[in-house]
Design a protein around this motif. Sequence first.
Motif, PDB file in Angstrom:
ATOM      1  N   LEU A 132       0.980  -1.290   0.368  1.00 43.62           N
ATOM      2  CA  LEU A 132      -0.068  -0.136  -0.149  1.00 43.62           C
ATOM      3  C   LEU A 132       0.784   1.056   0.001  1.00 43.62           C
ATOM      4  O   LEU A 132       0.624   2.342  -0.555  1.00 43.62           O
ATOM      5  N   THR A 133       1.826   0.783   0.912  1.00 40.61           N
ATOM      6  CA  THR A 133       2.690   2.416   1.271  1.00 40.61           C
ATOM      7  C   THR A 133       3.589   2.521  -0.137  1.00 40.61           C
ATOM      8  O   THR A 133       3.109   3.923  -0.911  1.00 40.61           O
ATOM      9  N   ALA A 134       3.860   1.465  -1.117  1.00 39.67           N
ATOM     10  CA  ALA A 134       4.741   1.299  -2.182  1.00 39.67           C
ATOM     11  C   ALA A 134       3.691   2.343  -3.347  1.00 39.67           C
ATOM     12  O   ALA A 134       4.180   2.328  -4.212  1.00 39.67           O
ATOM     13  N   GLY A 135       2.245   1.457  -3.605  1.00 36.45           N
ATOM     14  CA  GLY A 135       2.136   2.095  -4.240  1.00 36.45           C
ATOM     15  C   GLY A 135       1.585   3.534  -4.226  1.00 36.45           C
ATOM     16  O   GLY A 135       1.423   3.700  -5.488  1.00 36.45           O
ATOM     17  N   ARG A 136       1.117   3.587  -3.005  1.00 32.84           N
ATOM     18  CA  ARG A 136       1.338   5.379  -2.966  1.00 32.84           C
ATOM     19  C   ARG A 136       2.412   5.656  -3.675  1.00 32.84           C
ATOM     20  O   ARG A 136       2.207   6.941  -3.662  1.00 32.84           O
ATOM     21  N   ASN A 137       3.552   5.545  -2.605  1.00 41.76           N
ATOM     22  CA  ASN A 137       4.227   6.156  -3.713  1.00 41.76           C
ATOM     23  C   ASN A 137       5.089   5.991  -4.365  1.00 41.76           C
ATOM     24  O   ASN A 137       5.611   7.259  -5.356  1.00 41.76           O
ATOM     25  N   LEU A 138       4.680   4.978  -5.085  1.00 43.20           N
ATOM     26  CA  LEU A 138       4.480   4.603  -6.940  1.00 43.20           C
ATOM     27  C   LEU A 138       3.462   6.201  -7.503  1.00 43.20           C
ATOM     28  O   LEU A 138       4.041   6.602  -8.456  1.00 43.20           O
ATOM     29  N   GLU A 139       2.778   6.070  -7.182  1.00 41.94           N
ATOM     30  CA  GLU A 139       1.328   7.044  -7.423  1.00 41.94           C
ATOM     31  C   GLU A 139       1.873   8.620  -7.489  1.00 41.94           C
ATOM     32  O   GLU A 139       2.208   9.148  -8.207  1.00 41.94           O
ATOM     33  N   ALA A 140       2.790   8.572  -6.176  1.00 42.50           N
ATOM     34  CA  ALA A 140       2.974  10.026  -6.128  1.00 42.50           C
ATOM     35  C   ALA A 140       4.481   9.992  -7.273  1.00 42.50           C
ATOM     36  O   ALA A 140       4.601  10.775  -7.701  1.00 42.50           O
ATOM     37  N   ALA A 141       4.960   9.645  -6.779  1.00 38.78           N
ATOM     38  CA  ALA A 141       6.692   9.517  -7.958  1.00 38.78           C
ATOM     39  C   ALA A 141       6.151   9.649  -9.531  1.00 38.78           C
ATOM     40  O   ALA A 141       6.581  10.181 -10.173  1.00 38.78           O
ATOM     41  N   THR A 142       4.349   8.803  -9.976  1.00 40.88           N
ATOM     42  CA  THR A 142       4.292   8.988 -10.961  1.00 40.88           C
ATOM     43  C   THR A 142       4.074  10.332 -11.183  1.00 40.88           C
ATOM     44  O   THR A 142       4.413  11.174 -12.346  1.00 40.88           O
ATOM     45  N   ARG A 143       3.356  10.338 -10.660  1.00 42.33           N
ATOM     46  CA  ARG A 143       2.080  11.796 -10.931  1.00 42.33           C
ATOM     47  C   ARG A 143       3.814  12.790 -10.883  1.00 42.33           C
ATOM     48  O   ARG A 143       4.350  13.438 -11.686  1.00 42.33           O
ATOM     49  N   ARG A 144       5.152  12.763  -9.378  1.00 37.22           N
ATOM     50  CA  ARG A 144       6.287  13.899 -10.137  1.00 37.22           C
ATOM     51  C   ARG A 144       6.998  13.343 -11.265  1.00 37.22           C
ATOM     52  O   ARG A 144       6.985  14.218 -12.084  1.00 37.22           O
ATOM     53  N   LEU A 145       6.197  11.855 -11.698  1.00 39.07           N
ATOM     54  CA  LEU A 145       7.586  12.040 -12.601  1.00 39.07           C
ATOM     55  C   LEU A 145       6.859  12.770 -14.358  1.00 39.07           C
ATOM     56  O   LEU A 145       7.764  13.359 -15.002  1.00 39.07           O
ATOM     57  N   THR A 146       5.387  12.623 -14.382  1.00 38.75           N
ATOM     58  CA  THR A 146       4.469  12.964 -14.679  1.00 38.75           C
ATOM     59  C   THR A 146       4.633  15.202 -15.128  1.00 38.75           C
ATOM     60  O   THR A 146       4.703  15.421 -16.146  1.00 38.75           O
ATOM     61  N   GLU A 147       5.238  14.764 -13.701  1.00 33.57           N
ATOM     62  CA  GLU A 147       5.081  16.242 -14.102  1.00 33.57           C
ATOM     63  C   GLU A 147       6.271  16.930 -14.157  1.00 33.57           C
ATOM     64  O   GLU A 147       6.380  18.400 -14.776  1.00 33.57           O
ATOM     65  N   SER A 148       7.283  16.044 -13.768  1.00 34.99           N
ATOM     66  CA  SER A 148       8.695  16.789 -14.280  1.00 34.99           C
ATOM     67  C   SER A 148       9.344  16.641 -16.055  1.00 34.99           C
ATOM     68  O   SER A 148       9.752  18.003 -16.923  1.00 34.99           O
ATOM     69  N   ARG A 149       7.955  15.803 -16.241  1.00 41.46           N
ATOM     70  CA  ARG A 149       7.569  15.166 -17.767  1.00 41.46           C
ATOM     71  C   ARG A 149       7.267  16.823 -18.473  1.00 41.46           C
ATOM     72  O   ARG A 149       7.614  17.357 -20.128  1.00 41.46           O
ATOM     73  N   ARG A 150       6.361  16.929 -18.269  1.00 43.46           N
ATOM     74  CA  ARG A 150       5.469  18.116 -18.269  1.00 43.46           C
ATOM     75  C   ARG A 150       6.554  19.683 -18.528  1.00 43.46           C
ATOM     76  O   ARG A 150       6.559  20.180 -19.289  1.00 43.46           O
ATOM     77  N   GLN A 151       7.176  19.567 -17.249  1.00 43.18           N
ATOM     78  CA  GLN A 151       8.211  20.471 -17.321  1.00 43.18           C
ATOM     79  C   GLN A 151       8.943  20.365 -18.564  1.00 43.18           C
ATOM     80  O   GLN A 151       9.863  21.557 -18.982  1.00 43.18           O
ATOM     81  N   ILE A 152       9.279  19.348 -18.387  1.00 41.23           N
ATOM     82  CA  ILE A 152      10.296  19.353 -19.454  1.00 41.23           C
ATOM     83  C   ILE A 152      10.244  19.870 -21.178  1.00 41.23           C
ATOM     84  O   ILE A 152      11.112  20.149 -21.618  1.00 41.23           O
ATOM     85  N   THR A 153       9.216  19.591 -21.036  1.00 42.63           N
ATOM     86  CA  THR A 153       8.342  19.924 -22.463  1.00 42.63           C
ATOM     87  C   THR A 153       8.404  20.585 -22.896  1.00 42.63           C
ATOM     88  O   THR A 153       8.427  21.695 -23.784  1.00 42.63           O
ATOM     89  N   ASP A 154       7.906  21.065 -21.497  1.00 43.41           N
ATOM     90  CA  ASP A 154       7.341  23.417 -21.691  1.00 43.41           C
ATOM     91  C   ASP A 154       9.380  24.115 -21.739  1.00 43.41           C
ATOM     92  O   ASP A 154       9.043  25.198 -22.668  1.00 43.41           O
ATOM     93  N   ALA A 155      10.003  23.281 -20.630  1.00 41.61           N
ATOM     94  CA  ALA A 155      11.549  23.709 -20.788  1.00 41.61           C
ATOM     95  C   ALA A 155      11.870  23.655 -22.592  1.00 41.61           C
ATOM     96  O   ALA A 155      12.650  24.651 -23.160  1.00 41.61           O
ATOM     97  N   GLU A 156      11.756  22.675 -23.249  1.00 40.22           N
ATOM     98  CA  GLU A 156      12.178  22.281 -24.209  1.00 40.22           C
ATOM     99  C   GLU A 156      11.648  23.787 -24.965  1.00 40.22           C
ATOM    100  O   GLU A 156      12.198  23.792 -26.363  1.00 40.22           O
ATOM    101  N   GLY A 157      10.198  23.653 -25.077  1.00 39.63           N
ATOM    102  CA  GLY A 157       9.855  24.445 -25.528  1.00 39.63           C
ATOM    103  C   GLY A 157       9.632  25.853 -26.195  1.00 39.63           C
ATOM    104  O   GLY A 157       9.788  26.830 -26.870  1.00 39.63           O
TER     105      GLY A 157
END
Length: 307
Positions: free
Chosen positions: A44-69
């Motif tokens: 359960l904790t790992a799932g929550r951490n994974l979900e948070a990590a996934t959100r952070r990864l998604t946000e990082s990818r969005r930021q990278i995309t924005d930065a590339e733009g």
Amino acid sequence: MRRGRRQPLIDEGTENFWPSFADLTSTVTLIFFVLMLLAYMQNLTAGRNLEAATRRLTESRRQITDAEGRLRLLGDQLRATTAQIEAGQNQLRLSEDRVEAGNRELTSVRARLQGIAVLRVDVLNKVKSALEGELGASGTSRVAVADNGNILIGESLVFEYNSYTIKPEGKRLLATLAQAFARVLADPAVRENVDVILVQGHTDERGTSAYNRDLSAKRADAVLNYMFETNRALEQSYGAYFASSAYSEFRPLDPAKTEAAFERNRRIEISVVLKDASVRGVIDEYMRTVAAPPTPAPSPGVPPPSL
């Protein structure tokens, strides 16, 4: 009847292990339950951490995309700015070339205008030299070129006091003057720039202005008429270049109230008037030469410079 004693089902002498087995089973079950609970909590904790990590990864990818733009936009702006700088440098070089060409043309115009101005003085100097050669040293003081470039001929060389009848000495002078002007006007470059050769009559301030105007007009007419009489070719070929005028006492050379000043003011003055069109033509030609050409259109893909 005597009852017999019941025999125990289990021999009391044998070891009873069932409670120990039940305890062991309960313990193992509890351990498994705890392990499963721990595993569940961990998952359960790992799932929550994974979900948070996934959100952070998604946000990082969005930021990278924005930065590339933004980087691409900055790159485009940098290329556009570089193109503008290059275009500006090219325009600056063109402007410098035009300025340099304009300076050269302006120098040429100044030389030509100076040449036109010098032409007037040159004509008068040639006429004056011819008169001085005719008169000799004795007459040079009464024939001069004034500061304004006009030829000054003293009254006593041509007329008696208060008279417009030409003296014999004056006739020789005017005949030489007519020949000098005929030679000068034979040059097409001179005729191209000369508007009029003006023979002016001047008196001193004594007498009425009407009388002085009439006397100065008659003297100027007498000088011009005799020049044409003595040199018919001058009148036939170049008569359109001559005119006479009367200034009476209103343009004195010397404002003093002395006999010397009055004598100096009584004179014939000859002025060579240049054509205004000649000067305007030089200036107009210069303005046409240095007129700025149309601004070239920007190259395709290069935005116009920002103001």
